[in-house]
Design an enzyme around this catalytic site. Structure first.
Site, PDB file in Angstrom:
ATOM      1  N   HIS A  37       0.787  -1.329   0.001  1.00 58.97           N
ATOM      2  CA  HIS A  37       0.152  -0.026   0.183  1.00 58.97           C
ATOM      3  C   HIS A  37       0.793   1.322   0.084  1.00 58.97           C
ATOM      4  CE1 HIS A  37      -2.630  -2.727   2.321  1.00 58.97           C
ATOM      5  NE2 HIS A  37      -3.629  -2.528   1.353  1.00 58.97           N
ATOM      6  N   SER A 188      -2.895  -7.916   3.320  1.00 57.83           N
ATOM      7  CA  SER A 188      -3.548  -8.091   4.650  1.00 57.83           C
ATOM      8  C   SER A 188      -3.907  -9.367   5.286  1.00 57.83           C
ATOM      9  CB  SER A 188      -4.721  -7.177   4.541  1.00 57.83           C
ATOM     10  OG  SER A 188      -4.116  -5.684   4.250  1.00 57.83           O
TER      11      SER A 188
HETATM   12  P1  AMP Z   1      -6.849  -3.802  -0.174  1.00 57.33           P
HETATM   13  O1  AMP Z   1      -6.288  -2.893   1.075  1.00 57.33           O
HETATM   14  O2  AMP Z   1      -6.020  -4.921  -0.185  1.00 57.33           O
HETATM   15  O3  AMP Z   1      -8.050  -3.501  -0.863  1.00 57.33           O
HETATM   16  O4  AMP Z   1      -5.567  -3.056  -1.238  1.00 57.33           O
HETATM   17  C1  AMP Z   1      -5.547  -1.839  -1.802  1.00 57.33           C
HETATM   18  C2  AMP Z   1      -4.840  -1.628  -2.946  1.00 57.33           C
HETATM   19  O5  AMP Z   1      -3.540  -1.963  -2.653  1.00 57.33           O
HETATM   20  C3  AMP Z   1      -5.192  -2.439  -4.014  1.00 57.33           C
HETATM   21  O6  AMP Z   1      -4.944  -1.534  -5.187  1.00 57.33           O
HETATM   22  C4  AMP Z   1      -4.268  -3.414  -4.101  1.00 57.33           C
HETATM   23  O7  AMP Z   1      -4.191  -3.886  -5.487  1.00 57.33           O
HETATM   24  C5  AMP Z   1      -2.893  -2.845  -3.641  1.00 57.33           C
HETATM   25  N1  AMP Z   1      -2.141  -3.773  -3.008  1.00 57.33           N
HETATM   26  C6  AMP Z   1      -2.562  -5.034  -1.976  1.00 57.33           C
HETATM   27  N2  AMP Z   1      -1.423  -5.649  -1.844  1.00 57.33           N
HETATM   28  C7  AMP Z   1      -0.450  -4.980  -2.435  1.00 57.33           C
HETATM   29  C8  AMP Z   1       1.027  -5.339  -2.872  1.00 57.33           C
HETATM   30  N3  AMP Z   1       1.530  -6.317  -2.380  1.00 57.33           N
HETATM   31  N4  AMP Z   1       1.817  -4.737  -3.739  1.00 57.33           N
HETATM   32  C9  AMP Z   1       1.200  -3.617  -4.299  1.00 57.33           C
HETATM   33  N5  AMP Z   1      -0.105  -3.071  -4.155  1.00 57.33           N
HETATM   34  C10 AMP Z   1      -0.718  -3.947  -3.349  1.00 57.33           C
END
Ligand code: AMP
Length: 286
Positions: A37, A188
């Site tokens: 993130h 997460s």
């Molecule tokens: P989330 O909080 O899981 O909904 O993710 C929020 C954003 O962070 C989304 O655009 C995900 O694709 C991105 N994201 C989650 N994990 C990663 C990671 N390991 N590397 C880069 N971006 C990520």
């Protein structure tokens, strides 16, 4: 860095930024922030005057029986992690603030075709819920740019298609997947893994790399490559949901294609893990 939890407060600040002609970027998240993130925040900050990070665990995008109730909510920790990057605003509204009329709402954003396949097949309503809340967040923040992670490749395509089809006045950017030292994509949901499972979880990335290498070496028996990877995943304790070699637009791969994405989802213990690889991944150059 200002924490905003209500829509009127967000709108007032946005109006001031607009009046000053400032460019706004949005990083939508569900919180429980990790280095993936944070890399998106850093990437988008380089091209924007103002950066908003949203933290909202969106009930609409959890399928029945999924982990909405136990999804980690760690606002104080998230604010501490964001502090050194100093985005302008962390927008962390309550569910009632976003859905004052209750959830689910009557209006849905459905990207036909894309939302039913792969993850959509295993997570009923997930992409519709995600596309709907991202539309709401884009309407509230009205950013020039929004950034999403390539880890969630299908989701990224859903948002790109939605922005194009609806002429949304926003540029959709993407950031590369940030990984643990063993190759596991940060997520997460990795906190649902035991230490032992976390070590085995690296096999998902290893199988994607092996498949990517085979494709780069010219192998075109897609079904055999997919099957071999599924066997290895099962041997490592995974229950694979899908492991597919596809075109970058997520159509079935053919030998006419010159570029591919390998998309995978598998359950390990209490965690559902997803990952993917493109043929330009630096790991395939070695
Ligand atoms: P989330 O909080 O899981 O909904 O993710 C929020 C954003 O962070 C989304 O655009 C995900 O694709 C991105 N994201 C989650 N994990 C990663 C990671 N390991 N590397 C880069 N971006 C990520």
């Amino acid at each position: 860095m200002k924490l905003i939890q209500t829509i009127p407060e967000l709108k007032a600040l946005r109006a001031r930024w607009r009046a000053a002609g400032e460019r706004i970027a949005l990083v939508p998240t569900m919180g429980n922030l990790h280095a993936g993130h944070l890399s998106l925040v850093e990437q988008v900050q380089t091209g924007a005057d103002r950066t908003v990070v949203s933290i909202f665990v969106n009930p609409l995008q959890f399928a029945p029986g999924e982990d909405f109730d136990r999804y980690p909510r760690t606002l104080a920790d998230d604010l501490a992690k964001l502090d050194p990057l100093a985005p302008d605003v962390v927008f962390a509204p309550s569910v009632d603030e976003i859905y004052p009329q209750g959830s689910p709402i009557a209006t849905n954003v459905v990207v036909n075709g894309l939302v039913e396949r792969f993850c959509g097949e295993f997570r009923a309503g997930h992409f519709v819920g995600a596309a709907t809340v991202v539309t709401i967040l884009l309407n509230l923040v009205q950013p020039e740019q929004a950034i999403f992670g390539e880890k969630d490749y299908q989701q990224l395509l859903v948002f790109r298609r939605m922005a194009r089809d609806l002429h949304l006045p926003v540029e959709i950017l993407s950031g590369p997947t940030v990984r643990e030292a063993n190759g596991l994509a940060m997520s997460s949901r990795n906190r649902y893994l035991s230490d032992e499972e976390r070590a085995s979880a690296a096999v998902l990335r290893q199988q994607l790399v092996a498949t990517g290498r085979a494709l780069r070496a010219g192998h075109r028996d897609f079904a055999a490559l997919e099957q071999a990877a599924r066997v290895q995943l099962r041997a490592a304790g995974f229950a694979p949901q899908y492991f597919n070699i596809l075109s970058p637009e997520l159509e079935p791969a053919t030998s006419q294609h010159s570029d591919f994405v390998v998309l995978a989802a598998a359950v390990l213990g209490a965690a559902r893990l997803i990952d993917n690889i493109r043929l330009d991944d630096p790991a395939l150059a070695a």
